[in-house]
Design a protein around this motif. Structure first.
Motif, PDB file in Angstrom:
ATOM      1  N   LEU A   1      -5.665   6.798  -1.267  1.00 32.16           N
ATOM      2  CA  LEU A   1      -6.103   7.356   0.007  1.00 32.16           C
ATOM      3  C   LEU A   1      -4.949   8.158   0.594  1.00 32.16           C
ATOM      4  O   LEU A   1      -3.846   7.633   0.762  1.00 32.16           O
ATOM      5  CB  LEU A   1      -6.504   6.241   0.980  1.00 32.16           C
ATOM      6  CG  LEU A   1      -6.845   6.700   2.399  1.00 32.16           C
ATOM      7  CD1 LEU A   1      -8.086   7.601   2.403  1.00 32.16           C
ATOM      8  CD2 LEU A   1      -7.037   5.492   3.308  1.00 32.16           C
ATOM      9  N   LEU A   2      -5.230   9.415   0.887  1.00 35.56           N
ATOM     10  CA  LEU A   2      -4.221  10.296   1.475  1.00 35.56           C
ATOM     11  C   LEU A   2      -4.401  10.371   2.997  1.00 35.56           C
ATOM     12  O   LEU A   2      -5.460  10.027   3.528  1.00 35.56           O
ATOM     13  CB  LEU A   2      -4.353  11.694   0.870  1.00 35.56           C
ATOM     14  CG  LEU A   2      -4.166  11.779  -0.649  1.00 35.56           C
ATOM     15  CD1 LEU A   2      -4.510  13.174  -1.147  1.00 35.56           C
ATOM     16  CD2 LEU A   2      -2.753  11.398  -1.036  1.00 35.56           C
ATOM     17  N   ALA A   3      -3.373  10.839   3.673  1.00 29.33           N
ATOM     18  CA  ALA A   3      -3.402  10.949   5.136  1.00 29.33           C
ATOM     19  C   ALA A   3      -4.484  11.898   5.629  1.00 29.33           C
ATOM     20  O   ALA A   3      -4.936  11.784   6.772  1.00 29.33           O
ATOM     21  CB  ALA A   3      -2.033  11.387   5.652  1.00 29.33           C
TER      22      ALA A   3
ATOM     23  N   VAL B   1       0.856  16.175   1.575  1.00 29.14           N
ATOM     24  CA  VAL B   1       0.044  15.174   2.262  1.00 29.14           C
ATOM     25  C   VAL B   1       0.544  13.772   1.902  1.00 29.14           C
ATOM     26  O   VAL B   1       0.735  13.449   0.735  1.00 29.14           O
ATOM     27  CB  VAL B   1      -1.449  15.324   1.896  1.00 29.14           C
ATOM     28  CG1 VAL B   1      -2.292  14.274   2.614  1.00 29.14           C
ATOM     29  CG2 VAL B   1      -1.947  16.729   2.235  1.00 29.14           C
ATOM     30  N   GLU B   2       0.734  12.964   2.919  1.00 30.68           N
ATOM     31  CA  GLU B   2       1.247  11.613   2.753  1.00 30.68           C
ATOM     32  C   GLU B   2       0.234  10.710   2.046  1.00 30.68           C
ATOM     33  O   GLU B   2      -0.963  10.778   2.304  1.00 30.68           O
ATOM     34  CB  GLU B   2       1.555  11.053   4.147  1.00 30.68           C
ATOM     35  CG  GLU B   2       2.270   9.744   4.163  1.00 30.68           C
ATOM     36  CD  GLU B   2       2.628   9.343   5.583  1.00 30.68           C
ATOM     37  OE1 GLU B   2       2.208   8.249   5.988  1.00 30.68           O
ATOM     38  OE2 GLU B   2       3.315  10.124   6.276  1.00 30.68           O
ATOM     39  N   ILE B   3       0.747   9.848   1.169  1.00 29.74           N
ATOM     40  CA  ILE B   3      -0.067   8.838   0.503  1.00 29.74           C
ATOM     41  C   ILE B   3      -0.054   7.588   1.371  1.00 29.74           C
ATOM     42  O   ILE B   3       1.015   7.099   1.743  1.00 29.74           O
ATOM     43  CB  ILE B   3       0.481   8.539  -0.904  1.00 29.74           C
ATOM     44  CG1 ILE B   3       0.373   9.785  -1.791  1.00 29.74           C
ATOM     45  CG2 ILE B   3      -0.254   7.352  -1.536  1.00 29.74           C
ATOM     46  CD1 ILE B   3       1.130   9.683  -3.094  1.00 29.74           C
ATOM     47  N   LYS B   4      -1.215   7.065   1.701  1.00 29.02           N
ATOM     48  CA  LYS B   4      -1.315   5.889   2.570  1.00 29.02           C
ATOM     49  C   LYS B   4      -1.478   4.597   1.773  1.00 29.02           C
ATOM     50  O   LYS B   4      -0.792   3.626   2.030  1.00 29.02           O
ATOM     51  CB  LYS B   4      -2.503   6.030   3.535  1.00 29.02           C
ATOM     52  CG  LYS B   4      -2.476   7.296   4.388  1.00 29.02           C
ATOM     53  CD  LYS B   4      -1.243   7.425   5.213  1.00 29.02           C
ATOM     54  CE  LYS B   4      -1.375   6.730   6.524  1.00 29.02           C
ATOM     55  NZ  LYS B   4      -0.167   6.811   7.351  1.00 29.02           N
TER      56      LYS B   4
ATOM     57  N   ILE C   1       3.725   2.918   1.254  1.00 24.87           N
ATOM     58  CA  ILE C   1       2.430   3.061   0.602  1.00 24.87           C
ATOM     59  C   ILE C   1       1.918   1.645   0.345  1.00 24.87           C
ATOM     60  O   ILE C   1       2.545   0.876  -0.383  1.00 24.87           O
ATOM     61  CB  ILE C   1       2.546   3.831  -0.731  1.00 24.87           C
ATOM     62  CG1 ILE C   1       3.058   5.256  -0.489  1.00 24.87           C
ATOM     63  CG2 ILE C   1       1.203   3.838  -1.463  1.00 24.87           C
ATOM     64  CD1 ILE C   1       3.407   6.021  -1.757  1.00 24.87           C
ATOM     65  N   ALA C   2       0.810   1.288   0.968  1.00 27.86           N
ATOM     66  CA  ALA C   2       0.216  -0.034   0.749  1.00 27.86           C
ATOM     67  C   ALA C   2      -0.388  -0.077  -0.653  1.00 27.86           C
ATOM     68  O   ALA C   2      -0.925   0.927  -1.136  1.00 27.86           O
ATOM     69  CB  ALA C   2      -0.851  -0.310   1.797  1.00 27.86           C
ATOM     70  N   ILE C   3      -0.306  -1.241  -1.287  1.00 32.37           N
ATOM     71  CA  ILE C   3      -0.849  -1.413  -2.633  1.00 32.37           C
ATOM     72  C   ILE C   3      -1.807  -2.590  -2.616  1.00 32.37           C
ATOM     73  O   ILE C   3      -1.435  -3.701  -2.232  1.00 32.37           O
ATOM     74  CB  ILE C   3       0.267  -1.646  -3.663  1.00 32.37           C
ATOM     75  CG1 ILE C   3       1.259  -0.492  -3.627  1.00 32.37           C
ATOM     76  CG2 ILE C   3      -0.327  -1.814  -5.064  1.00 32.37           C
ATOM     77  CD1 ILE C   3       2.500  -0.725  -4.464  1.00 32.37           C
ATOM     78  N   ILE C   4      -3.047  -2.337  -3.032  1.00 32.29           N
ATOM     79  CA  ILE C   4      -4.074  -3.374  -3.125  1.00 32.29           C
ATOM     80  C   ILE C   4      -4.418  -3.520  -4.604  1.00 32.29           C
ATOM     81  O   ILE C   4      -4.688  -2.525  -5.282  1.00 32.29           O
ATOM     82  CB  ILE C   4      -5.334  -2.995  -2.326  1.00 32.29           C
ATOM     83  CG1 ILE C   4      -4.972  -2.635  -0.888  1.00 32.29           C
ATOM     84  CG2 ILE C   4      -6.350  -4.132  -2.354  1.00 32.29           C
ATOM     85  CD1 ILE C   4      -6.102  -1.989  -0.116  1.00 32.29           C
ATOM     86  N   MET C   5      -4.416  -4.755  -5.099  1.00 33.85           N
ATOM     87  CA  MET C   5      -4.602  -4.994  -6.535  1.00 33.85           C
ATOM     88  C   MET C   5      -5.660  -6.064  -6.771  1.00 33.85           C
ATOM     89  O   MET C   5      -5.691  -7.063  -6.050  1.00 33.85           O
ATOM     90  CB  MET C   5      -3.278  -5.486  -7.146  1.00 33.85           C
ATOM     91  CG  MET C   5      -2.111  -4.544  -6.957  1.00 33.85           C
ATOM     92  SD  MET C   5      -0.510  -5.375  -7.174  1.00 33.85           S
ATOM     93  CE  MET C   5      -0.224  -5.997  -5.517  1.00 33.85           C
TER      94      MET C   5
END
Length: 161
Positions: free
Chosen positions: A51-53, A89-92, A130-134
């Motif tokens: 997901l980008l900013a 663009v920032e990576i969220k 950058i949040a990481i969901i796994m």
């Protein structure tokens, strides 16, 4: 001598429904990307959704090659595509989903060392986490707020000055 302890908080969710609506949707896109992975050798399928900013979502999946190690992991496919297509663009957030064609993966798999380094570079470049969901094919879902959590002593461009 000084001894230091490095630790971080890991959020653990029992189901996708515990995630926010946007995080759940991002993970569902990562699962879809996983299904299109090209993994004829390892049979280990990985999908990533970023997901980008600007609210754009960029996907990636692992791409293997008979000439190991010339394949590429899902996380790097996605992050490099994001950097190429949306360089400013920032990576969220990155959502990562794994499964196997040979066994049930009942727990999340964290990014490999190469992917951690690539994600770390983007955190350093954008100067924000950058949040990481796994998640695996089943089981609990893990979330950390920053790549620095799982790679606390990351190598970066500051060493090259």
């Amino acid at each position: 001598m000084e001894k230091r302890r490095i630790s971080f908080d890991l959020l653990v969710f029992d189901t996708l429904d515990e995630l926010s609506k946007s995080e759940k949707a991002l993970m569902q896109i990562a699962v879809e990307a996983r299904e299109n992975a090209y993994a004829p050798y390892s049979k280990f399928m990985v999908g990533a959704a970023i997901l980008l900013a600007n609210d754009e979502i960029v996907i990636g999946n692992n791409q293997e090659n008979a000439s190991y190690p010339s394949g590429l992991c899902a996380e790097r496919v996605a992050i490099f595509q994001a950097g190429a297509k949306y360089p400013k663009v920032e990576i969220k957030t990155i959502a990562i989903s794994v499964s196997s064609k040979t066994h049930i993966v009942d727990r999340p798999a964290a990014p490999c060392g190469n992917c951690r380094q690539a994600i770390a570079e983007y955190e350093q470049k954008q100067n924000s986490s950058i949040a990481i969901i796994m998640m695996g094919a089943s089981g609990k879902i893990f979330k950390c707020e920053s790549l620095e959590d799982i790679l606390p002593l990351a190598f970066g461009s500051s060493y090259l000055k």
